[in-house]
Scaffold this motif. Structure first.
Motif, PDB file in Angstrom:
ATOM      1  N   GLN A 207       0.913  -1.210  -0.081  1.00 40.68           N
ATOM      2  CA  GLN A 207       0.166   0.112   0.005  1.00 40.68           C
ATOM      3  C   GLN A 207       0.846   1.396   0.133  1.00 40.68           C
TER       4      GLN A 207
ATOM      5  N   ARG B 298       1.700   2.120  -6.245  1.00 45.59           N
ATOM      6  CA  ARG B 298       0.442   1.688  -5.960  1.00 45.59           C
ATOM      7  C   ARG B 298      -0.275   3.066  -5.542  1.00 45.59           C
ATOM      8  N   LYS B 299       0.383   3.584  -4.351  1.00 41.35           N
ATOM      9  CA  LYS B 299      -0.063   4.920  -3.848  1.00 41.35           C
ATOM     10  C   LYS B 299       0.437   6.069  -4.494  1.00 41.35           C
TER      11      LYS B 299
ATOM     12  N   VAL C 235      -8.359   2.845  -5.911  1.00 44.61           N
ATOM     13  CA  VAL C 235      -7.264   3.047  -5.163  1.00 44.61           C
ATOM     14  C   VAL C 235      -7.370   4.490  -4.607  1.00 44.61           C
TER      15      VAL C 235
ATOM     16  N   GLU D 296      -3.736   6.472   1.653  1.00 39.71           N
ATOM     17  CA  GLU D 296      -2.994   5.301   2.057  1.00 39.71           C
ATOM     18  C   GLU D 296      -2.914   4.041   1.084  1.00 39.71           C
ATOM     19  N   GLY D 297      -3.336   4.606  -0.419  1.00 39.30           N
ATOM     20  CA  GLY D 297      -3.101   3.330  -1.192  1.00 39.30           C
ATOM     21  C   GLY D 297      -4.289   2.205  -0.967  1.00 39.30           C
ATOM     22  N   GLU D 298      -5.327   2.677  -0.089  1.00 37.93           N
ATOM     23  CA  GLU D 298      -6.194   1.686   0.285  1.00 37.93           C
ATOM     24  C   GLU D 298      -7.183   1.104  -1.091  1.00 37.93           C
TER      25      GLU D 298
END
Length: 256
Positions: free
Chosen positions: A183, A188-189, A208, A212-214
């Motif tokens: 994450q 990704r984030k 995304v 937090e890249g959640e």
């Protein structure tokens, strides 16, 4: 000076004046040295050619790691478009801007932005020499309203517009592809919110988050679009160069 019983004067001890016999031929030291220099030059030239050849036979997959930048260019926008507001539409870009550059945010008045530009390695298979790359940020925005199937088709079709001579195929980034990335990894984030070409139920797409890249699911908003490029098999490289944004990035060379 006496050598093997033969007396030489100082003026005779030159490469021209000293000779020997080989296979019935009288060869001066000068001639032998000239031949040696010529052969040495040819060896150097051959080694240089071999070195150049080796550079062109290095597979990209053998050199790169996930997250590395590569030099990949798909040109500039030829028109401008505001942020999208209806189901299945794209926008947010400006004419004359490189498609490798990110739109900072796709949310009007949004505080969360990305400054990641260029293209990065998403996956690499060192056995098959297959490499996929993804836009480091978001070259444009997409509005998902209510129809995941329609959105996924449109996202994947749009990704094909980012193909060039190095590309085998293209698609929009999926939930499966981001699930394997930590994450907090900027692969990704990115700092901005972007959508994934994966449905969540009958109305939502996965996305995304920017902080937090959640992983989340939502609809009714414009989010970033990230195209993924599957490079042609056995793409090679001559090493690292600099991409259009001044970043250290791997060069791409088409297979023979």
């Amino acid at each position: 000076m006496v050598t093997n019983g033969i007396t030489y004067g100082a003026s005779q001890l030159t490469s021209d004046g000293v000779s020997y016999t080989k296979n019935g031929e009288t060869i001066t030291v000068k001639k032998a040295l000239d031949e040696l220099i010529t052969k040495s030059s040819k060896v150097d030239e051959l080694e240089e050619r071999v070195s150049d050849y080796k550079k062109l036979t290095i597979y990209l997959a053998d050199q790169v790691q996930v997250g590395d930048y590569v030099i990949y260019d798909v040109g500039k926008w030829t028109s401008s478009s505001g942020l999208p507001t209806t189901q299945g539409t794209f926008g947010g870009y400006t004419s004359g801007t490189s498609k490798g550059k990110s739109i900072e945010t796709c949310v009007s008045g949004g505080n969360y932005k990305t400054n990641l530009n260029g293209w990065r390695v998403l996956t690499v298979n060192k056995t098959t020499h297959d490499v996929t790359i993804v836009h480091a940020g978001q070259p444009e925005c997409y509005y998902h309203g209510y129809d995941p199937s329609d959105s996924i088709n449109k996202l994947n079709e749009k990704a094909k517009e980012y193909m060039n001579e190095y590309a085998e195929s293209a698609h929009a980034i999926t939930k499966n592809e981001v699930d394997v990335i930590a994450q907090d990894n900027t692969l990704r984030k990115t700092g901005a919110t972007y959508c994934l070409a994966t449905a969540n139920g009958s109305t939502n797409l996965y996305g995304v988050g920017s902080t937090e890249g959640e992983i989340f699911a939502d609809n009714g908003h414009p989010y970033g679009f990230r195209p993924v490029i599957v490079l042609k098999a056995n793409i090679k490289t001559t090493g690292k160069g600099t991409d259009e944004f001044g970043q250290s990035a791997w060069t791409l060379v088409l297979p023979n």
